[in-house]
Write an enzyme that holds these catalytic residues in place. Structure first.
Site, PDB file in Angstrom:
ATOM      1  N   ARG A 164     -32.908   0.225 -29.422  1.00  0.00           N
ATOM      2  CA  ARG A 164     -33.688   1.249 -30.107  1.00  0.00           C
ATOM      3  C   ARG A 164     -34.374   0.323 -31.254  1.00  0.00           C
ATOM      4  O   ARG A 164     -34.343   0.930 -32.400  1.00  0.00           O
ATOM      5  CB  ARG A 164     -32.905   2.280 -30.637  1.00  0.00           C
ATOM      6  N   SER A 238     -31.461  11.773 -30.593  1.00  0.00           N
ATOM      7  CA  SER A 238     -30.477  11.088 -31.163  1.00  0.00           C
ATOM      8  C   SER A 238     -30.688  11.170 -32.624  1.00  0.00           C
ATOM      9  O   SER A 238     -31.559  10.297 -32.688  1.00  0.00           O
ATOM     10  CB  SER A 238     -29.931   9.912 -30.537  1.00  0.00           C
ATOM     11  N   GLU A 334     -30.772   6.414 -36.462  1.00  0.00           N
ATOM     12  CA  GLU A 334     -31.845   5.978 -35.362  1.00  0.00           C
ATOM     13  C   GLU A 334     -33.571   6.640 -35.815  1.00  0.00           C
ATOM     14  O   GLU A 334     -34.354   5.952 -35.483  1.00  0.00           O
ATOM     15  CB  GLU A 334     -31.560   6.628 -33.973  1.00  0.00           C
TER      16      GLU A 334
HETATM   17  N1  EPU Z   1     -20.175  13.215 -26.088  1.00  0.00           N
HETATM   18  C1  EPU Z   1     -19.242  14.073 -26.478  1.00  0.00           C
HETATM   19  N2  EPU Z   1     -19.420  15.332 -27.299  1.00  0.00           N
HETATM   20  C2  EPU Z   1     -20.989  15.087 -27.755  1.00  0.00           C
HETATM   21  C3  EPU Z   1     -21.704  14.270 -27.344  1.00  0.00           C
HETATM   22  C4  EPU Z   1     -21.527  13.313 -26.277  1.00  0.00           C
HETATM   23  O1  EPU Z   1     -17.894  13.981 -26.110  1.00  0.00           O
HETATM   24  O2  EPU Z   1     -21.131  16.054 -28.562  1.00  0.00           O
HETATM   25  C5  EPU Z   1     -19.701  12.127 -25.162  1.00  0.00           C
HETATM   26  C6  EPU Z   1     -20.319  12.535 -23.713  1.00  0.00           C
HETATM   27  O3  EPU Z   1     -19.600  13.381 -22.966  1.00  0.00           O
HETATM   28  C7  EPU Z   1     -20.387  11.331 -22.962  1.00  0.00           C
HETATM   29  C8  EPU Z   1     -20.806  10.061 -24.193  1.00  0.00           C
HETATM   30  O4  EPU Z   1     -20.349  11.070 -25.399  1.00  0.00           O
HETATM   31  O5  EPU Z   1     -19.206  10.789 -22.383  1.00  0.00           O
HETATM   32  C9  EPU Z   1     -22.315   9.956 -24.092  1.00  0.00           C
HETATM   33  O6  EPU Z   1     -23.124  10.902 -24.322  1.00  0.00           O
HETATM   34  P1  EPU Z   1     -24.388  11.152 -23.534  1.00  0.00           P
HETATM   35  O7  EPU Z   1     -24.450  10.730 -22.031  1.00  0.00           O
HETATM   36  O8  EPU Z   1     -25.182  12.466 -24.044  1.00  0.00           O
HETATM   37  O9  EPU Z   1     -25.340   9.920 -24.148  1.00  0.00           O
HETATM   38  P2  EPU Z   1     -25.509   9.467 -25.847  1.00  0.00           P
HETATM   39  O10 EPU Z   1     -24.886   8.119 -25.667  1.00  0.00           O
HETATM   40  O11 EPU Z   1     -24.952  10.319 -26.571  1.00  0.00           O
HETATM   41  C10 EPU Z   1     -27.585   8.022 -25.354  1.00  0.00           C
HETATM   42  C11 EPU Z   1     -28.972   7.836 -26.007  1.00  0.00           C
HETATM   43  C12 EPU Z   1     -29.981   9.113 -25.709  1.00  0.00           C
HETATM   44  C13 EPU Z   1     -30.020   8.997 -24.327  1.00  0.00           C
HETATM   45  C14 EPU Z   1     -28.721   9.318 -23.391  1.00  0.00           C
HETATM   46  C15 EPU Z   1     -28.830   9.207 -21.852  1.00  0.00           C
HETATM   47  C16 EPU Z   1     -28.558   6.908 -28.107  1.00  0.00           C
HETATM   48  C17 EPU Z   1     -28.657   6.919 -29.502  1.00  0.00           C
HETATM   49  N3  EPU Z   1     -28.798   7.928 -27.465  1.00  0.00           N
HETATM   50  O12 EPU Z   1     -27.136   9.385 -25.844  1.00  0.00           O
HETATM   51  O13 EPU Z   1     -31.472   8.942 -26.171  1.00  0.00           O
HETATM   52  O14 EPU Z   1     -31.066  10.265 -23.688  1.00  0.00           O
HETATM   53  O15 EPU Z   1     -27.933   8.214 -24.012  1.00  0.00           O
HETATM   54  O16 EPU Z   1     -29.113   8.010 -21.735  1.00  0.00           O
HETATM   55  O17 EPU Z   1     -28.349   5.813 -27.372  1.00  0.00           O
HETATM   56  C18 EPU Z   1     -32.659   9.427 -28.109  1.00  0.00           C
HETATM   57  O18 EPU Z   1     -32.541   7.909 -28.332  1.00  0.00           O
HETATM   58  O19 EPU Z   1     -33.210  10.157 -29.207  1.00  0.00           O
HETATM   59  C19 EPU Z   1     -31.874   9.694 -27.017  1.00  0.00           C
HETATM   60  C20 EPU Z   1     -31.806  11.152 -26.714  1.00  0.00           C
END
Ligand code: EPU
Length: 338
Positions: A164, A238, A334
Site C-alpha cells: 500500500r 481498509s 492506510e
Molecule cells: N477478520 C476478523 N474480523 C474482522 C475483519 C477480519 O476476524 O472484523 C479476519 C478475517 O476473518 C480474516 C482476516 O481477518 O481471517 C483478514 O480479513 P480479510 O480477508 O477481510 O482481509 P484484510 O486483511 O482485512 C486486506 C486488504 C483489503 C483487501 C483484502 C482482501 C489491507 C489493509 N486490506 O484486508 O484491501 O480487499 O485484504 O485481499 O491490506 C483496502 O486496501 O482498502 C482493502 C479493502
C-alpha cells in the site's frame, strides 16, 4: 478551464464528508493541468489531485485548489503472442478498466475488481486485494511534475512499490499528477485463486473451464458480501494497514491468542490481520456519533451520515490505542488524512 470557488467535495470523497474546497477545477488535458498549476502558484495555495476520493479523509475544508483528474482514454500500445500493453489515462475509473481487460479475456487485474477509485490514484498506494497487487501487472506510468512542468516516465522500479505504498506516497508526495498508467496483461492468463474465499466462490466451475470473468465475478461477490458500498455507506475501504511484526512477537501473541490471524512474510516477519485485532478489541459495529466501525469488517471505518473527518479520526485513534494496549501492536493508517 473553469475554476469553482467554495466547491462542495461531498460527492467527491467516498466517506461522504461535507467539506468544501476553496478552489476546484477539472482537468482533461495537459494544457489544463498547466493552467491549474499556474493558478495555484498565482494564488499561493497548495494543490491536491483528487481521483475517485476513495482513500482520503478530509479533516476540514481544503484551503487550496482541488484538481479532479479527468484525462480519459484506453489504448493498446504494444502486443506479442502472449502479452498486451495497455495505456490507460489517469482519469479513467479503475473498475471500468478492469472490466475492459476482462471483457477481452486479458488476465492480470481481475482480482483487483470493484476497487473504487481512478486509475491515476491506484499506483500511489499500489492497490491490492485477494492475492494480487497492482505492481504485479504494472509496466510504467507518466507523471507531470507541478513545479518543473516536466513529464517523466516511471518504470516499475522507479515507483518503489511496497505494501500500500509507493514513491508517490512518500518522497514525491503532492509533487506530481499521474497522467497515464501502462499495464501489462496476459493473453493466456494463469488465474490466481489461492485466496480461500475465491475457491469457494468458484467451486461449481470446472478447473479447466474457469475464465478471468469467473474470477472477476467471484471477487465482486466476495467484496459485496464484506465491504460496504460507499454509495450506501460512506467509507474508504481498509482504514489501517495490516501490521507487520517479528516472528518472536507473533509467538508471544499466540501463547495468549492461539487463533490470531497471521501471514508469514518472505523476510521472516509476519503480517497480522488488523481487522481481527480490532474485532477482538470489541469494536465491530460500534458507533461514536455518526462515525463507526463496519459490522462485517472491523478494518473499515464508516460514516453513518453526518460524521466529520475529525470524528472519524478520533475514533481511529481510540482504535489504535486499544489495539496497542491489548496486543502491543501499532496500527498505521492506510487512508490519506488531509
Ligand atoms: N477478520 C476478523 N474480523 C474482522 C475483519 C477480519 O476476524 O472484523 C479476519 C478475517 O476473518 C480474516 C482476516 O481477518 O481471517 C483478514 O480479513 P480479510 O480477508 O477481510 O482481509 P484484510 O486483511 O482485512 C486486506 C486488504 C483489503 C483487501 C483484502 C482482501 C489491507 C489493509 N486490506 O484486508 O484491501 O480487499 O485484504 O485481499 O491490506 C483496502 O486496501 O482498502 C482493502 C479493502
Amino acid at each position: 478551464m473553469k475554476i469553482m470557488e467554495n466547491y462542495s467535495l461531498k460527492s467527491l470523497n467516498t466517506f461522504g464528508l461535507k467539506v468544501d474546497a476553496k478552489y476546484f477545477t477539472v482537468v482533461a488535458s495537459l494544457d489544463e493541468i498547466k493552467q491549474a498549476g499556474k493558478f495555484a502558484d498565482k494564488k499561493a495555495v497548495s494543490l491536491m489531485v483528487l481521483g475517485g476520493g476513495s482513500n482520503v479523509l478530509f479533516r476540514d475544508d481544503f484551503p487550496g485548489l482541488i484538481i479532479r483528474n479527468n484525462l480519459k482514454g484506453i489504448s493498446v500500445i504494444d502486443e506479442t503472442d502472449d502479452l498486451v500493453y495497455v495505456k490507460v489515462m489517469g482519469g479513467e475509473v479503475w473498475d471500468d478498466f478492469v472490466s475492459f481487460c476482462v471483457g477481452n479475456d486479458w488476465g492480470g487485474v481481475e482480482n483487483l475488481s470493484l476497487i473504487p477509485g481512478s486509475v491515476g490514484a491506484v499506483p500511489i498506494q499500489n492497490i491490492g486485494a485477494y492475492g494480487v497487487e497492482l505492481k504485479d501487472s504494472f509496466f510504467e506510468l507518466e507523471a507531470w511534475f507541478w513545479k518543473s512542468g516536466e513529464v517523466k516516465v516511471f518504470s516499475k522500479n522507479e515507483c518503489e512499490f511496497g505494501y500500500r505504498s509507493s514513491i508517490f506516497k512518500k518522497k514525491l508526495k503532492g509533487e506530481v499528477i499521474i497522467t497515464s498508467v501502462t499495464i501489462r496483461l496476459d493473453k493466456k492468463p494463469l488465474l490466481k485463486t489461492g485466496y480461500g474465499a475465491i475457491e469457494n466462490e468458484l467451486a461449481g466451475i470446472n478447473d479447466r473451464k474457469r475464465t478471468v470473468n469467473d474470477v472477476r465475478n467471484a471477487i465482486i461477490n466476495i467484496r459485496r458480501s464484506k465491504l460496504p458500498d460507499p454509495v450506501e455507506l460512506g467509507n474508504a475501504g481498509s482504514f489501517f494497514k495490516n501490521p507487520v511484526v517479528s516472528s518472536t512477537k507473533l509467538s508471544k501473541l499466540k501463547e495468549e491468542y492461539p487463533e490470531i490471524v497471521s501471514y508469514q512474510q518472505r523476510d521472516g516477519n509476519c503480517k497480522l490481520a488488523a481487522g481481527w485485532l480490532i474485532d477482538k478489541c470489541g469494536w465491530k459495529g460500534k458507533m461514536v456519533g455518526d462515525a463507526g466501525v463496519h459490522t462485517d469488517q472491523a478494518l473499515v471505518l464508516v460514516n453513518h451520515g453526518n460524521a466529520t473527518g475529525n470524528e472519524i479520526l478520533i475514533l481511529a485513534k481510540e482504535i489504535q490505542e486499544s489495539v496497542f494496549v491489548k496486543f502491543g501492536v501499532e496500527l498505521e493508517m492506510e487512508v490519506n488524512v488531509v
